[in-house]
Write an enzyme that holds these catalytic residues in place. Sequence first.
Site, PDB file in Angstrom:
ATOM      1  N   CYS A 258       0.837  -1.216  -0.098  1.00 24.84           N
ATOM      2  CA  CYS A 258      -0.019   0.021   0.065  1.00 24.84           C
ATOM      3  C   CYS A 258       0.923   1.178  -0.087  1.00 24.84           C
ATOM      4  O   CYS A 258       0.570   2.187  -0.796  1.00 24.84           O
ATOM      5  CB  CYS A 258      -0.952  -0.190   1.014  1.00 24.84           C
ATOM      6  SG  CYS A 258      -0.255   0.196   2.730  1.00 24.84           S
ATOM      7  N   HIS A 306      -2.739   1.437   6.835  1.00 28.52           N
ATOM      8  CA  HIS A 306      -3.036   1.414   5.235  1.00 28.52           C
ATOM      9  C   HIS A 306      -3.179   2.833   4.789  1.00 28.52           C
ATOM     10  O   HIS A 306      -3.594   3.627   5.440  1.00 28.52           O
ATOM     11  CB  HIS A 306      -4.386   0.451   5.238  1.00 28.52           C
ATOM     12  CG  HIS A 306      -4.523   0.071   3.526  1.00 28.52           C
ATOM     13  ND1 HIS A 306      -3.877  -0.804   3.114  1.00 28.52           N
ATOM     14  CD2 HIS A 306      -5.412   0.613   2.812  1.00 28.52           C
ATOM     15  CE1 HIS A 306      -4.202  -0.971   1.829  1.00 28.52           C
ATOM     16  NE2 HIS A 306      -5.101  -0.051   1.634  1.00 28.52           N
ATOM     17  N   HIS A 318      -5.691   1.763  -4.152  1.00 25.38           N
ATOM     18  CA  HIS A 318      -4.912   1.389  -3.133  1.00 25.38           C
ATOM     19  C   HIS A 318      -4.543  -0.252  -3.656  1.00 25.38           C
ATOM     20  O   HIS A 318      -5.126  -0.693  -4.513  1.00 25.38           O
ATOM     21  CB  HIS A 318      -5.713   1.533  -1.780  1.00 25.38           C
ATOM     22  CG  HIS A 318      -6.627   0.557  -1.672  1.00 25.38           C
ATOM     23  ND1 HIS A 318      -6.967  -0.177  -0.351  1.00 25.38           N
ATOM     24  CD2 HIS A 318      -7.525   0.050  -2.630  1.00 25.38           C
ATOM     25  CE1 HIS A 318      -7.862  -1.076  -0.529  1.00 25.38           C
ATOM     26  NE2 HIS A 318      -8.276  -0.879  -1.670  1.00 25.38           N
TER      27      HIS A 318
END
Length: 343
Positions: A258, A306, A318
């Site tokens: 990520c 994240h 993402h």
Amino acid sequence: MAAHRKPTPHPVSGRTALTLALAGAAAATVFEGSGYAEPHLTPAQVKARADRLYQEAEEATEKYNGAKEETDRARAALDALRDEAARRTARLNAARNALGSVATAQYRTGGLDPAVQLALSTDPGAYLRGAALAERVGDRQAAAVGAVQGQLAELARLRAEAAGRQRDLAARQAELGRHRAAVRARIAAAEKLLARLTAAQRAAYDGSATPSAAPSGTAPRGTVPAAGPRAAQAIAYAYGALGKPYVWGATGPSAFDCSGLTQAAWRSAGVSLPRTTYTQIDAGRRVPRSALAPGDLVFFYSGISHVGLYIGDGKMIHAPRPGAPVRIAPIDEMPWAGATRVA
């Protein structure tokens, strides 16, 4: 007579002993592992547990990324110290050789008293001029000796610092190994859980991670303008990464985690971001969720584990998790943590 009769075993005691023996054997079989049955889980429970394991894996991944950066810095610092120590050692050896040559010459000529040398000289004037020169050379020699001593002390300091850097590098490498093991263990546990699902159930689970693409032949645009030309370039890069696999620790161009995706996207726009989620959140100006603009970094979970790149309309691009390629997703599918505007 009755007092001497042999006691008759209680009719239950034999059965009880046998029952206990069988129970003990069964228990032993269970705890040895071959007879242990894990509780039945519904597909929803499997998904929930796998999601949690993947989240823990991502937390460990970000710690791994940070530890890797620190390990790389420690290794670079150690290499620089070793290079400097090698250069200093070469200079020290050259200075020592020069002093050795002077000392050898002094040994060969220094046995005679200066008055005797003057008496034996065929050119007293030249001798006296040479003696003055020798005195100046002696001064320079003393300075050279002092310089060598200083170099020795500096080299010892460099070597001691290098030893400390070596210990620091070893500690960083051990930390890196721990985080690597944690990532692999959690991903393996998640995959083991998901193996319980049928092919259709697994497809449904992974279906939520199906990548979305920009319209063919058109440049990607949101309904909300990007925060600037650099943000637009970062978004274009992220669109180009759609469908590429998630690989923990990867920063592109063929795979990403990520924070690796957001770092690569902004790098394409000429902006250098830190490597991890918990450092990227401080790489720009914090913005509230109500003021998001395309190009902003959006963060999730309480541990800031994240990150995605906001593209407008409540959506982001993402890299979700192993097995789920880079995709477009709503920003409300995970617990909100904050947002940052980089440029």
